[in-house]
Design a protein around this motif. Structure first.
Motif, PDB file in Angstrom:
ATOM      1  N   GLY A 161     -36.465 -23.139  13.574  1.00  0.00           N
ATOM      2  CA  GLY A 161     -36.158 -21.720  13.661  1.00  0.00           C
ATOM      3  C   GLY A 161     -37.328 -20.875  14.127  1.00  0.00           C
ATOM      4  O   GLY A 161     -37.277 -19.654  14.089  1.00  0.00           O
ATOM      5  N   THR A 220     -36.819 -23.752  20.773  1.00  0.00           N
ATOM      6  CA  THR A 220     -35.687 -23.991  21.658  1.00  0.00           C
ATOM      7  C   THR A 220     -35.289 -22.711  22.386  1.00  0.00           C
ATOM      8  O   THR A 220     -34.961 -22.732  23.571  1.00  0.00           O
ATOM      9  CB  THR A 220     -34.493 -24.551  20.856  1.00  0.00           C
ATOM     10  N   THR A 221     -35.357 -21.591  21.660  1.00  0.00           N
ATOM     11  CA  THR A 221     -35.025 -20.309  22.278  1.00  0.00           C
ATOM     12  C   THR A 221     -35.937 -20.045  23.471  1.00  0.00           C
ATOM     13  O   THR A 221     -35.476 -19.603  24.534  1.00  0.00           O
ATOM     14  CB  THR A 221     -35.163 -19.173  21.245  1.00  0.00           C
ATOM     15  N   LYS A 266     -34.910 -22.220  26.289  1.00  0.00           N
ATOM     16  CA  LYS A 266     -33.660 -21.741  26.888  1.00  0.00           C
ATOM     17  C   LYS A 266     -33.879 -20.512  27.761  1.00  0.00           C
ATOM     18  O   LYS A 266     -33.213 -20.349  28.773  1.00  0.00           O
ATOM     19  CB  LYS A 266     -32.634 -21.419  25.802  1.00  0.00           C
ATOM     20  N   LEU A 271     -30.923 -19.910  30.401  1.00  0.00           N
ATOM     21  CA  LEU A 271     -29.691 -19.901  29.607  1.00  0.00           C
ATOM     22  C   LEU A 271     -29.577 -18.644  28.767  1.00  0.00           C
ATOM     23  O   LEU A 271     -28.486 -18.228  28.408  1.00  0.00           O
ATOM     24  CB  LEU A 271     -29.647 -21.128  28.699  1.00  0.00           C
ATOM     25  N   LEU A 272     -30.711 -18.079  28.423  1.00  0.00           N
ATOM     26  CA  LEU A 272     -30.691 -16.859  27.625  1.00  0.00           C
ATOM     27  C   LEU A 272     -31.386 -15.739  28.388  1.00  0.00           C
ATOM     28  O   LEU A 272     -32.357 -15.987  29.105  1.00  0.00           O
ATOM     29  CB  LEU A 272     -31.443 -17.082  26.304  1.00  0.00           C
ATOM     30  N   MET A 279     -31.892 -32.281  26.290  1.00  0.00           N
ATOM     31  CA  MET A 279     -31.828 -31.924  24.876  1.00  0.00           C
ATOM     32  C   MET A 279     -31.482 -33.176  24.092  1.00  0.00           C
ATOM     33  O   MET A 279     -30.445 -33.790  24.325  1.00  0.00           O
ATOM     34  CB  MET A 279     -30.780 -30.830  24.677  1.00  0.00           C
ATOM     35  N   GLN A 337     -30.377 -33.869  21.250  1.00  0.00           N
ATOM     36  CA  GLN A 337     -29.177 -34.043  20.434  1.00  0.00           C
ATOM     37  C   GLN A 337     -27.896 -33.774  21.222  1.00  0.00           C
ATOM     38  O   GLN A 337     -26.832 -33.738  20.670  1.00  0.00           O
ATOM     39  CB  GLN A 337     -29.245 -33.186  19.163  1.00  0.00           C
ATOM     40  N   ARG A 338     -28.038 -33.566  22.536  1.00  0.00           N
ATOM     41  CA  ARG A 338     -26.839 -33.291  23.324  1.00  0.00           C
ATOM     42  C   ARG A 338     -26.693 -34.286  24.454  1.00  0.00           C
ATOM     43  O   ARG A 338     -27.661 -34.726  25.048  1.00  0.00           O
ATOM     44  CB  ARG A 338     -26.904 -31.880  23.886  1.00  0.00           C
ATOM     45  N   LYS A 347     -20.769 -28.163  20.930  1.00  0.00           N
ATOM     46  CA  LYS A 347     -21.787 -29.207  21.105  1.00  0.00           C
ATOM     47  C   LYS A 347     -22.930 -28.752  21.996  1.00  0.00           C
ATOM     48  O   LYS A 347     -23.898 -29.467  22.189  1.00  0.00           O
ATOM     49  CB  LYS A 347     -21.155 -30.466  21.705  1.00  0.00           C
ATOM     50  N   GLY A 348     -22.762 -27.566  22.579  1.00  0.00           N
ATOM     51  CA  GLY A 348     -23.849 -27.049  23.412  1.00  0.00           C
ATOM     52  C   GLY A 348     -23.924 -27.672  24.786  1.00  0.00           C
ATOM     53  O   GLY A 348     -24.891 -27.468  25.516  1.00  0.00           O
ATOM     54  N   THR A 386     -25.001 -17.239  24.034  1.00  0.00           N
ATOM     55  CA  THR A 386     -26.329 -17.490  23.482  1.00  0.00           C
ATOM     56  C   THR A 386     -26.540 -18.949  23.136  1.00  0.00           C
ATOM     57  O   THR A 386     -27.606 -19.327  22.673  1.00  0.00           O
ATOM     58  CB  THR A 386     -26.556 -16.648  22.219  1.00  0.00           C
ATOM     59  N   GLY A 387     -25.536 -19.771  23.360  1.00  0.00           N
ATOM     60  CA  GLY A 387     -25.728 -21.193  23.120  1.00  0.00           C
ATOM     61  C   GLY A 387     -25.525 -21.571  21.665  1.00  0.00           C
ATOM     62  O   GLY A 387     -25.572 -20.730  20.782  1.00  0.00           O
ATOM     63  N   ALA A 388     -25.276 -22.866  21.445  1.00  0.00           N
ATOM     64  CA  ALA A 388     -25.048 -23.362  20.093  1.00  0.00           C
ATOM     65  C   ALA A 388     -26.364 -23.709  19.439  1.00  0.00           C
ATOM     66  O   ALA A 388     -27.268 -24.190  20.080  1.00  0.00           O
ATOM     67  CB  ALA A 388     -24.140 -24.584  20.139  1.00  0.00           C
ATOM     68  N   GLY A 389     -26.462 -23.448  18.160  1.00  0.00           N
ATOM     69  CA  GLY A 389     -27.660 -23.825  17.417  1.00  0.00           C
ATOM     70  C   GLY A 389     -28.852 -22.989  17.834  1.00  0.00           C
ATOM     71  O   GLY A 389     -28.705 -21.982  18.505  1.00  0.00           O
ATOM     72  N   SER A 390     -30.029 -23.430  17.405  1.00  0.00           N
ATOM     73  CA  SER A 390     -31.212 -22.637  17.737  1.00  0.00           C
ATOM     74  C   SER A 390     -31.858 -23.149  19.000  1.00  0.00           C
ATOM     75  O   SER A 390     -31.648 -24.257  19.394  1.00  0.00           O
ATOM     76  CB  SER A 390     -32.206 -22.699  16.593  1.00  0.00           C
TER      77      SER A 390
END
Lengths: 282, 272
Positions: free
Chosen positions: A18, A22-23, A26, A31-32, A61, A63-64, B103-104, B268-272
């Motif tokens: 947190g 990642t932000t 992105k 993406l953001l 990523m 986990q993706r 799932k992003g 804004t996408g999934a998760g952080s």
């Protein structure tokens, strides 16, 4: 928070969950939209998502999954070849190199769903690099992998970046990823930069001490060890003392002469500990 | 559009991608070949059942709201056709929206140098549903043959235009609704809503009469999907209907594209 990364650098992002790692990635990948401030990557403004920009980086990523689940990984490679419009000779050359570096040969014809997590991650990396991007955003690329698989990915990223001169931005929970790869680290927390620089300087700044690990022949009173260093931990005859970094040699000699030492080892504090300190020193 | 390639080359890229995508889908389905035949059997069963159950009403009357049995069969055939197109072309893509957002994996689609609407709309094809539109058209043919009137070339042309407009319209409505997933994260059931609305297209809209008929024409444009194309084949519709259908579907398509682009800006996408 402000930083600049030069071409060919491998930069590691560290920070608790947190923190905004990642932000940040992105935002850089378009993406953001940044709510405030400005990002520029390769001379482009990421969130405008110009094709010429999208062609030149890749995002992985941990986990993706982007591989087609029920088909062999080769099918995804062909899809990406078409998406990025990679001409056949270039595609073959890139594929051959990736197959060799990541040892994909035996995996290419297997359906993705039959691959192990580590095997899948190797295929994911290959799929993401076939268009030979200049910038790699790797978000937790070793998440969930066993130690061997982590090491494979790590070695690959190092070799690949050196060969291609690619810039790498990496986030990881595994300190070993970052210490093994990154020449420079950015420590962020709550969206603010806590540290930007090379790893050795961070260690020297936040951990001006080293650890003296002693194995003793018999019990010693803590007071008798005070002259050598501060007691960090003690477990029976195994004792760990903190000594000032600059005086390591003298203190080790003192320990050998004044204490019943059976064995001695000198270690640096773990990077985890140092990072924890960075976060607690507000 | 940015990039150094000429528009012609870009179109070529998209066609080549479609080829690869559909080859993927085909390879995928080869894994589950039995599913294709099971689906054909099931569709055939529902088709015959639907035709027979309407037959019951026509035992007591010659026409309902001005529609004879064979004409209702044409509408019903079109319902199966459009429903099949929905199952084969639209659902396999847009029903994944929840998965993309949760799932992003939408992030991966958005970082590709290809139009994102193209990727979310045409990435997959429901190979085992291919037979449905054909079975539907079979019922349309049967209805026409039963009526003993063959449509002329003009009517067939009009029909083709209306069916194409119906497909675009259904796609546009689906994209509009599925795009809401970007905010709601889950849209499970959205596809069932669309299918439920489509279900009203089983019968000519005039069966419903009054306010419902108006609703199905102007608000939920189901009339454009089954009733109007059927009327074209039966010689009941003229070119004004086609102009209207093309206008409506083009408008919805554009609105959906604009809405999609707008939604991505707040993604804004999934998760952080």
């Amino acid at each position: 928070m402000s930083f600049r990364i030069d071409a060919g650098e491998i930069v590691g992002f560290l920070g608790p969950n947190g923190a905004g790692k990642t932000t940040t990635l992105k935002c850089l990948a378009g993406l953001l939209h940044p709510t405030a401030g400005r990002a520029r990557v390769l001379g482009f403004t990421p969130h405008e998502r110009e094709r010429a920009f999208l062609r030149q980086f890749t995002l992985v990523m941990g986990q993706r999954n982007q591989l087609l689940w029920d088909l062999p990984a080769m099918e995804t490679f062909l899809v990406n070849q078409a998406i990025y419009g990679v001409p056949e000779p270039q595609f073959r050359a890139a594929l051959d190199e990736l197959v060799a570096l990541l040892e994909l040969e035996p995996l290419l014809d297997k359906q993705v769903r039959q691959l192990s997590l580590g095997e899948r991650m190797r295929c994911e990396l290959a799929a993401s690099l076939l268009h030979q991007p200049r910038v790699l955003f790797l978000d937790e690329p070793t998440l969930g992998l066993d130690v061997t698989a982590q090491a494979t990915i790590r070695d690959f990223v190092r070799t690949y970046s050196a060969r291609q001169g690619a810039t790498v931005l990496l986030t990881s929970h595994y300190m070993a990823d970052v210490t093994a790869l990154a020449s420079r680290i950015l420590v962020i927390d709550g969206g603010t930069m806590r540290y930007d620089g090379d790893l050795r300087a961070l260690v020297e700044r936040h951990a001006p001490y080293r650890l003296l690990r002693l194995t003793l022949d018999c019990q010693v009173q803590p007071a008798d060890m005070a002259a050598v260093g501060d007691l960090e931990s003690a477990d029976g005859l195994a004792v760990t003392l903190r000594v000032p970094r600059a005086a390591t040699k003298e203190r080790a000699a003192l320990a050998l002469s004044s204490l019943p030492v059976a064995d001695v080892a000198i270690e640096d504090p773990s990077v985890e500990d140092i990072i924890r300190q960075v976060f607690t020193q507000r | 559009m940015t990039g150094s390639q000429a528009p012609g080359l870009r179109a070529g890229t998209y066609l080549r991608l479609l080829g690869i995508f559909y080859r993927n889908s085909l390879l995928n389905e080869m894994e589950y070949r039995l599913k294709f035949w099971a689906n054909v059997g099931l569709s055939l069963f529902w088709l015959v059942w639907a035709a027979l159950s309407v037959r019951v009403y026509f035992r007591f009357t010659g026409t309902i709201a001005g529609w004879a049995y064979h004409e209702v069969l044409v509408v019903m055939g079109l319902f199966f056709t459009v429903n099949g197109i929905h199952q084969a072309l639209i659902t396999p893509n847009l029903a994944r929206m929840t998965e993309y957002v949760q799932k992003g994996t939408l992030d991966y689609l958005l970082t590709k140098p290809v139009d994102s609407q193209f990727l979310v709309s045409l990435r997959h094809i429901g190979v085992h549903n291919w037979a449905d539109p054909l079975l539907g058209l079979g019922l349309v043919g049967y209805g026409l043959a039963r009526g003993g009137t063959a449509p002329d070339a003009g009517a067939v042309g009009l029909f083709a235009v209306l069916l194409a407009a119906a497909t675009v319209l259904l796609y546009g409505v689906s994209l509009l609704l599925q795009t809401l997933t970007i905010w709601s994260v889950s849209s499970r059931g959205m596809d069932d809503v669309i299918e439920g609305l489509l279900e009203t297209g089983r019968f000519p809209v005039s069966f419903y009469g009054g306010a419902v008929q108006g609703l199905l024409t102007a608000v939920v444009p189901v009339a454009f999907m089954t009733t109007f194309p059927a009327e074209a084949l039966l010689g009941r519709a003229g070119w004004p209907v086609a102009v209207l259908a093309v206008t409506v579907s083009a408008t919805i398509f554009l609105a959906a594209s604009v809405f999609w682009r707008f939604a991505l800006r707040s993604y804004t996408g999934a998760g952080s």
